[in-house]
Design a protein around this motif. Sequence first.
Motif, PDB file in Angstrom:
ATOM      1  N   ALA A  59      35.478  40.043  46.887  1.00  0.00           N
ATOM      2  CA  ALA A  59      35.579  41.507  46.914  1.00  0.00           C
ATOM      3  C   ALA A  59      36.802  41.991  46.141  1.00  0.00           C
ATOM      4  O   ALA A  59      36.738  43.004  45.424  1.00  0.00           O
ATOM      5  N   LEU A  60      37.933  41.279  46.256  1.00  0.00           N
ATOM      6  CA  LEU A  60      39.137  41.655  45.511  1.00  0.00           C
ATOM      7  C   LEU A  60      38.939  41.485  44.011  1.00  0.00           C
ATOM      8  O   LEU A  60      39.348  42.343  43.207  1.00  0.00           O
ATOM      9  N   ILE A  61      38.321  40.382  43.608  1.00  0.00           N
ATOM     10  CA  ILE A  61      38.067  40.150  42.175  1.00  0.00           C
ATOM     11  C   ILE A  61      37.149  41.240  41.627  1.00  0.00           C
ATOM     12  O   ILE A  61      37.326  41.711  40.489  1.00  0.00           O
ATOM     13  N   LEU A  84      34.798  40.477  38.017  1.00  0.00           N
ATOM     14  CA  LEU A  84      33.638  39.656  38.373  1.00  0.00           C
ATOM     15  C   LEU A  84      32.529  39.813  37.342  1.00  0.00           C
ATOM     16  O   LEU A  84      31.851  38.828  36.992  1.00  0.00           O
ATOM     17  N   ASP A  85      32.333  41.026  36.819  1.00  0.00           N
ATOM     18  CA  ASP A  85      31.325  41.251  35.774  1.00  0.00           C
ATOM     19  C   ASP A  85      31.631  40.439  34.524  1.00  0.00           C
ATOM     20  O   ASP A  85      30.718  39.925  33.868  1.00  0.00           O
ATOM     21  N   ILE A  86      32.918  40.337  34.202  1.00  0.00           N
ATOM     22  CA  ILE A  86      33.301  39.564  33.009  1.00  0.00           C
ATOM     23  C   ILE A  86      32.942  38.091  33.208  1.00  0.00           C
ATOM     24  O   ILE A  86      32.427  37.432  32.295  1.00  0.00           O
ATOM     25  N   LEU A  91      24.822  36.564  33.384  1.00  0.00           N
ATOM     26  CA  LEU A  91      23.774  37.011  34.303  1.00  0.00           C
ATOM     27  C   LEU A  91      23.361  38.452  34.021  1.00  0.00           C
ATOM     28  O   LEU A  91      22.206  38.823  34.233  1.00  0.00           O
ATOM     29  N   ILE A  92      24.306  39.266  33.552  1.00  0.00           N
ATOM     30  CA  ILE A  92      23.986  40.651  33.205  1.00  0.00           C
ATOM     31  C   ILE A  92      23.098  40.690  31.959  1.00  0.00           C
ATOM     32  O   ILE A  92      22.167  41.497  31.864  1.00  0.00           O
TER      33      ILE A  92
END
Length: 455
Positions: A59-61, A84-86, A91-92
């Motif tokens: 959650a923090l990341i 986290l997206d990076i 997956l995106i």
Amino acid sequence: MMPTFLWTDIMIWGLFALIIVGIRQIASDAQKRKQWCDVFKSKTAMISFIILLFYFAIALIDSIHFKVDPSAENTTNKELISLLDIGLEHLILNVERTYSAPFALNEYSSSVVYDESGNVQQVYLPLKNVARHINMYQSLVAYDVLTQTGWAFLIALMAMAALILIHGYFSFKEVALRLSSKSEGLPWLVAYTTLFILIFIGTWFYLLSFDYHVLGTNKVGVDVLYQSLKSIRTGVLIGGLTTIVMLPLALVLGVSAGYFKGWIDDVIQYLYTTLNSIPGVLLIAAAVLVMQSIMSTHAGWFGSTEERADMRLLFLILILGMTSWTGLCRLLRAETLKISQIEYVTAAKAFGLNPFMIIKKHILPNLVHLILIALVLDFSGLVLAEAVLSYVGVGVDPTMPSWGNMINQARLEMAREPMVWWSLLSAFIFMFVLVLAANLFADRVQWVLNPRSEK
């Protein structure tokens, strides 16, 4: 990319700062340090705490956001991306056309195609972004998965060896004693084993996610593993921050009603009795609908879709906090009434001690175990409440990943033929593990910190 701070980012990092301050206070107090050592002497509590720590770390990341420059090349098509997206950019980008089962090479439902002769056929089209390194050979999938499992095991083993060496460098003698079966200290062997399993599972999922959809894809082809991991932040925010919002209200009003009695008690009782007489779901739904109307009227307040969804999440946290304090308030009032009649409190009153000093020195220390157990149990209840609210359409924004939105979408998928089961199962497992760990940890905290428990 420029760093940007959403309101919920500030709140969750503020919660992290409060936890660090609390840990420092515990470390500086010998009695508190001994009590929390007793908490972690339980193997179940140690395992539960490490699992909660992993969820909170994710959650923090996911709460470190960057704003993407509109003029720059943007492969994710997002205005705001998190750390986290990076890390999960693949997956995106690896979006399929529609449903696919876990580790599948073809789509889950058949499609109508025309062959070279012009005849109509029902075929299962191959997925675009899986198993390209083995040329989509079904016979090689099992061997490839087994090979990557071995690599994940080796990486997890090396990571654990590094962690043990770092820990041992600072407290070699302590670690040696704790790993001994005759030791009565903290169960470090259980802690290391739990860490190894979590690191192994995380590494295994991450390595395989480059070549397979480990938990399948949803109706629009988005990876379910990505959705499940992104939903962790929503669950932790609603469970953690809502308890922080409700705690001051419940603590101040509950202790005041129980200690001062008289007209103060009457007013506070009337307040929470009136609030409890209104069905909770209806009250939350009305507040959320009003909030949605305000946000729709002032759409210019929000620079992006992500900021709008985050503001809705913030309002939902505040609404849940303002409507969830009554149970803890009633519990603290009853306990304060009982404690205020004990001899040492009566003696303190007779000596003319300030009421607020009596509350600080004699009342609050006897309420700590109740507050902690109630907060952790409320955390579990609020995580589940988000799923229910999203299911009825008054939860977080539909564009925001959450377990509630996943379950809401899965209710129609379960009626399909063939049935799409993996979205519901993934949301259930991620939510179940978090809630179970919180409840087990709360049981141990209550047993150790309760001054009247039989130890």
